[in-house]
Enzyme design. Structure first.
Site: not given
Ligand code: FAD
Length: 292
Positions: A16, A108, A143
């Site tokens: 990355e 995000g 996670y």
């Molecule tokens: P989600 O999948 O939406 O999850 C967030 C929370 O909501 C979790 O607690 C989950 O259990 C819950 N949840 C999920 N879906 C639902 C639903 N449908 N209804 C109710 N609750 C739900 N951030 C950036 O800004 N830019 C990046 O380039 C970036 N790259 C990343 C790369 C990796 C490999 C990882 C692990 C993280 C990265 N992040 C990045 C950080 C990420 O944006 C954050 O961790 C963010 O807080 C959660 O993103 P997510 O896509 O996992 O969210």
């Protein structure tokens, strides 16, 4: 190539990088990529600042250059928080036109009011949206130590399963420093019926401030073994860097021996560290998964 197809032969090894800050010298990222491409990783992913800021253009350009200039597969990250459906379409159209095939679809991190204006609440909304209008290979985040906002491990897995059901083809974990979290998570994901390959996200920790920031942001636990290393070498930059590299190599060796689908190295744009780690593990990752 779609990243989900890479897992058939042997453990995947990917990297990355992040785009330069708006006022930084752009040539530096290309020197970094030049050196990282020597590793011949299976793909390089490029982060994207949440909120749809201008840095997103750089993500698209860099991801496209990784493929076209360096001949390495690329993945563009896309956080959906604060984006309208129209803005998301515009970004995804540009990614498609740039020849990008793989998107890491994310929510995000929330900041005050960051999602008030947007049409997406969770990564799953973006994944469904992408699947409805495009043919990208979709990757999602997961996670092993539970997302910091989660209401518990069961809920977190339920929502992860939902992301896969919405169309995520491949998963990458947040960093962890204790492999037992990964093994426990992988087993529970399997029980939850999640069949997408799971790459282990490894971040070589090479300075104390970096790890303090990560613990605060991601809620990662620091194992005793790791704290001892940190305390012993925190005042010696070179020794701490080398200890951080050795710790990451040890984690990766164990993960590969335990049959992890792949390793995603958070390079922090540091080719020296990425090379040291790759040199130490390259023979391990070239062994077909069936033999391991
Ligand atoms: P989600 O999948 O939406 O999850 C967030 C929370 O909501 C979790 O607690 C989950 O259990 C819950 N949840 C999920 N879906 C639902 C639903 N449908 N209804 C109710 N609750 C739900 N951030 C950036 O800004 N830019 C990046 O380039 C970036 N790259 C990343 C790369 C990796 C490999 C990882 C692990 C993280 C990265 N992040 C990045 C950080 C990420 O944006 C954050 O961790 C963010 O807080 C959660 O993103 P997510 O896509 O996992 O969210």
């Amino acid at each position: 190539m779609r990243t989900a197809e890479l897992f058939e032969q042997r453990p995947v090894f990917s990297l990355e990088v992040f785009p330069p800050k708006p006022d930084a010298d752009e040539s530096v990222i290309y020197q970094t990529l030049e050196q990282l491409s020597d590793i011949k990783p299976d793909f390089i992913s490029v982060t994207y600042g949440a909120g749809g800021g201008k840095n997103g253009c750089k993500t698209i350009q860099i991801a496209s250059d990784i493929q076209n200039r360096y001949g390495v597969e690329s993945v563009a990250h896309l956080p959906c928080i604060g984006l309208t459906r129209t803005q998301a379409r515009d970004i995804l159209d540009r990614m498609h036109e740039a020849g990008i095939e793989n998107i890491l679809a994310l929510r995000g991190d929330r900041t005050d009011g960051s999602d008030a204006a947007g049409d997406f609440r969770h990564a799953s909304d973006l994944i469904s949206f992408i699947n409805e209008y495009y043919d990208f290979n979709i990757i999602a985040a997961c996670y092993p130590e539970i997302h910091p906002e989660s209401t518990g491990a069961v809920d977190d897995l339920k929502w992860l399963r939902y992301k896969v059901d919405c169309g995520a083809d491949h998963l990458i974990t947040q960093l962890f420093l204790d492999n037992s979290y990964f093994y426990d998570f992988r087993e529970k994901a399997c029980i939850a019926g999640i069949e997408a390959p799971i790459e282990a996200g490894i971040m070589p920790v090479t300075n104390k401030r970096q790890i303090e920031r990560m613990v605060k942001l991601c809620g990662v636990e620091l194992p005793k073994k790791f704290v001892r290393v940190l305390e012993k070498y925190e005042h010696n930059e070179t020794a701490l860097r080398d200890a951080g590299i050795a710790y990451a190599i040890d984690q990766i060796t164990d993960l590969i021996a335990e049959g992890a689908d792949g390793i995603h190295l958070y390079t922090m744009n540091n080719p020296y560290i990425a090379h040291r780690i790759y040199d130490a593990v390259q023979n391990l990752i070239s062994v077909p998964a069936a033999i391991s």
